[in-house]
Scaffold this active site. Structure first.
Site, PDB file in Angstrom:
ATOM      1  N   ASP A  54      -5.623  -0.516   5.902  1.00 42.81           N
ATOM      2  CA  ASP A  54      -6.506  -0.955   6.980  1.00 42.81           C
ATOM      3  C   ASP A  54      -7.769  -0.102   7.047  1.00 42.81           C
ATOM      4  O   ASP A  54      -8.891  -0.612   7.157  1.00 42.81           O
ATOM      5  CB  ASP A  54      -5.773  -0.900   8.329  1.00 42.81           C
ATOM      6  CG  ASP A  54      -4.455  -1.661   8.285  1.00 42.81           C
ATOM      7  OD1 ASP A  54      -4.263  -2.465   7.359  1.00 42.81           O
ATOM      8  OD2 ASP A  54      -3.616  -1.445   9.177  1.00 42.81           O
ATOM      9  N   GLY A 104      -4.031  -6.777  18.837  1.00 46.62           N
ATOM     10  CA  GLY A 104      -2.666  -7.245  18.594  1.00 46.62           C
ATOM     11  C   GLY A 104      -2.589  -8.491  17.727  1.00 46.62           C
ATOM     12  O   GLY A 104      -1.610  -9.213  17.749  1.00 46.62           O
ATOM     13  N   ASP A 161       0.821  -1.229   0.000  1.00 46.40           N
ATOM     14  CA  ASP A 161       0.000   0.000   0.000  1.00 46.40           C
ATOM     15  C   ASP A 161       0.850   1.273   0.000  1.00 46.40           C
ATOM     16  O   ASP A 161       0.653   2.153  -0.823  1.00 46.40           O
ATOM     17  CB  ASP A 161      -1.061  -0.006   1.114  1.00 46.40           C
ATOM     18  CG  ASP A 161      -0.524  -0.136   2.526  1.00 46.40           C
ATOM     19  OD1 ASP A 161       0.692  -0.411   2.704  1.00 46.40           O
ATOM     20  OD2 ASP A 161      -1.316   0.038   3.481  1.00 46.40           O
ATOM     21  N   GLU A 199      -2.815   7.458  12.921  1.00 47.82           N
ATOM     22  CA  GLU A 199      -1.808   6.412  13.176  1.00 47.82           C
ATOM     23  C   GLU A 199      -0.403   7.019  13.147  1.00 47.82           C
ATOM     24  O   GLU A 199       0.419   6.750  14.011  1.00 47.82           O
ATOM     25  CB  GLU A 199      -1.878   5.311  12.114  1.00 47.82           C
ATOM     26  CG  GLU A 199      -3.096   4.428  12.174  1.00 47.82           C
ATOM     27  CD  GLU A 199      -2.975   3.292  13.191  1.00 47.82           C
ATOM     28  OE1 GLU A 199      -1.890   3.105  13.774  1.00 47.82           O
ATOM     29  OE2 GLU A 199      -4.002   2.617  13.401  1.00 47.82           O
TER      30      GLU A 199
HETATM   31  C1  GLA Z   1      -0.253  -2.967   8.299  1.00 47.10           C
HETATM   32  C2  GLA Z   1      -0.369  -1.517   7.853  1.00 47.10           C
HETATM   33  C3  GLA Z   1      -0.932  -1.432   6.434  1.00 47.10           C
HETATM   34  C4  GLA Z   1      -0.151  -2.318   5.467  1.00 47.10           C
HETATM   35  C5  GLA Z   1       0.037  -3.721   6.044  1.00 47.10           C
HETATM   36  C6  GLA Z   1       0.982  -4.567   5.244  1.00 47.10           C
HETATM   37  O1  GLA Z   1      -1.512  -3.551   8.391  1.00 47.10           O
HETATM   38  O2  GLA Z   1      -1.185  -0.801   8.747  1.00 47.10           O
HETATM   39  O3  GLA Z   1      -0.942  -0.097   6.002  1.00 47.10           O
HETATM   40  O4  GLA Z   1       1.076  -1.729   5.146  1.00 47.10           O
HETATM   41  O5  GLA Z   1       0.549  -3.679   7.376  1.00 47.10           O
HETATM   42  O6  GLA Z   1       0.510  -4.796   3.977  1.00 47.10           O
END
Ligand code: GLA
Length: 391
Positions: free
Chosen positions: A177, A127, A40, A165
């Site tokens: 996410d 987690g 991403d 975040e």
């Molecule tokens: C976590 C990050 C996402 C993405 C994934 C790996 O979930 O929050 O933004 O980078 O790792 O694909």
């Protein structure tokens, strides 16, 4: 309604705490990442799905300028005023809410005129790499937009959570996410393009479901390993921008053939890191064609390849996740398995034949227990509806 019991518990606790009913309740789910790992923030492609676990956020306006916020599982209250919404070092769970609030109304929370009473409660395992924090951020965003009459589009909302975040929780994550939590559809995958920040919902196909296997080993993305991976990818992209004769801003712009030809200008670690998202992008694009043809078996094979690339090149797996994938490979009814999300612990996602789900759970847990002396949390995942206001 999905998770009615969590909703009922939240409403009862809210009324007890604040002596009135909430005005708005929102819900946002966690997510599984199906294919496309660490792509991403490299402006690449991902298949994900919103899951059937999520977080509810209940809110009612106050007449003064205060914000009162309670974590419904801890029944712990924090408060502040809309004039000063900031990152806090105590009760750090509040930063996901405070950060989203601040990033939805950048520099303008004081102009909102009134504060709110709020409480949240959810059932995304914490987690576990299933984005419990994005679920909280997007539930917060949906509820606060409704409360204050702010209409914003999906990507802007996702970006507010991502900024929270970065600036409030200390994780330099991509947009996956938050976008998955917003864009989920029942029974469908979310296929995202993180260059244009666009997505489409696509059917997975018949005769298969996902399972998630959460290892009890600790998982955390804020301890630096995620950030160093991201930095290595960005440094590698800068190298390819210098040596290739077409524009490169992110690893999305680099093909596997170009990596093979030009990787020698990178240090060994950068080269190892870069090949993972490059390969993942290719797998997602090829995987999309396979799904269109209904070839879920070959799609599953890409999931195994993805895990292998994580294990060998990106080094974001763990002995526990490797063992789960190894156990899964031996079961004929498992078509694919890989770590899901940031990595370094957390969960694996399996593509399975639904009729074998119970037997798969038993087999994996008995082998895992024999090796590690503990059991995993295993459940069938239902691709579910994205975030919305429920009441
Ligand atoms: C976590 C990050 C996402 C993405 C994934 C790996 O979930 O929050 O933004 O980078 O790792 O694909």
């Amino acid at each position: 309604m999905l998770n009615q019991n969590v909703y009922d518990e939240l409403l009862a606790k809210f009324e007890k705490q604040y002596g009135r009913k909430p005005e708005t309740v929102s819900y946002a789910p966690g997510r599984i990442e199906v294919l496309g790992n660490h792509t991403d923030y490299n402006e690449g492609f991902v298949f994900s799905a919103a899951i059937q676990y999520g977080t509810f956020f209940a809110v009612a306006p106050r007449t003064d300028r205060e914000v009162h916020l309670v974590a419904g599982d801890l029944m712990k209250e924090v408060s502040y005023t809309i004039d000063k919404v900031e990152k806090r070092s105590e009760d750090t769970w509040q930063n996901y809410v405070n950060g989203t609030f601040a990033c939805l109304f950048p520099g303008k929370t004081a102009e909102l005129g009134h504060g709110f009473d709020a409480m949240f409660l959810g059932n995304v395992p914490l987690g576990a790499g299933l984005s419990s924090s994005a679920a909280l951020e997007m539930a917060t965003a949906k509820a606060l937009c409704k409360l204050y009459g702010l209409e914003i589009d999906t990507v802007t909302m996702a970006k507010a959570g991502q900024k929270a975040e970065h600036e409030y929780a200390g994780c330099p994550c991509g947009l996956l996410d938050q976008l998955s939590s917003l864009a989920g559809k029942e029974g469908q995958l979310v296929k995202s393009d993180f260059r244009s920040n666009t997505y489409e919902n696509v059917p997975l196909g018949d005769g298969v479901v996902f399972m998630m296997v959460t290892s009890p080993a600790k998982h955390a993305l804020v301890d630096g390993a995620y950030a160093t991976r991201r930095k290595a990818c960005e440094d590698a992209a800068a190298h390819f921008a210098k040596v290739l004769r077409h524009p490169v801003t992110h690893l999305r712009d680099v093909s596997m053939a170009e990596w093979v030809l030009y990787k020698d200008g990178l240090d060994e670690t950068q080269a190892r890191r870069a090949v993972h998202p490059i390969g993942e992008d290719e797998r997602v694009l090829a995987g999309a064609k396979l799904l269109e043809k209904g070839d879920v078996k070959s799609f599953g094979a890409f999931m195994f390849d993805s895990h292998e690339s994580s294990r060998v090149w990106f080094e974001n797996s763990s002995p526990e996740l490797d063992a789960i994938v190894d156990f899964a490979k031996e079961i004929p009814e498992v078509l694919g398995a890989r770590l899901s999300g940031g990595g370094f612990g957390g969960s694996c996602v399996l593509l399975v034949k639904p009729e074998a789900a119970e037997a798969i759970e038993k087999t994996i847990n008995s082998k895992y227990e024999a090796k590690f002396g503990e059991r995993c949390k295993i459940s069938v995942i239902k691709a579910s509806e994205g975030a919305h206001v429920v009441a």
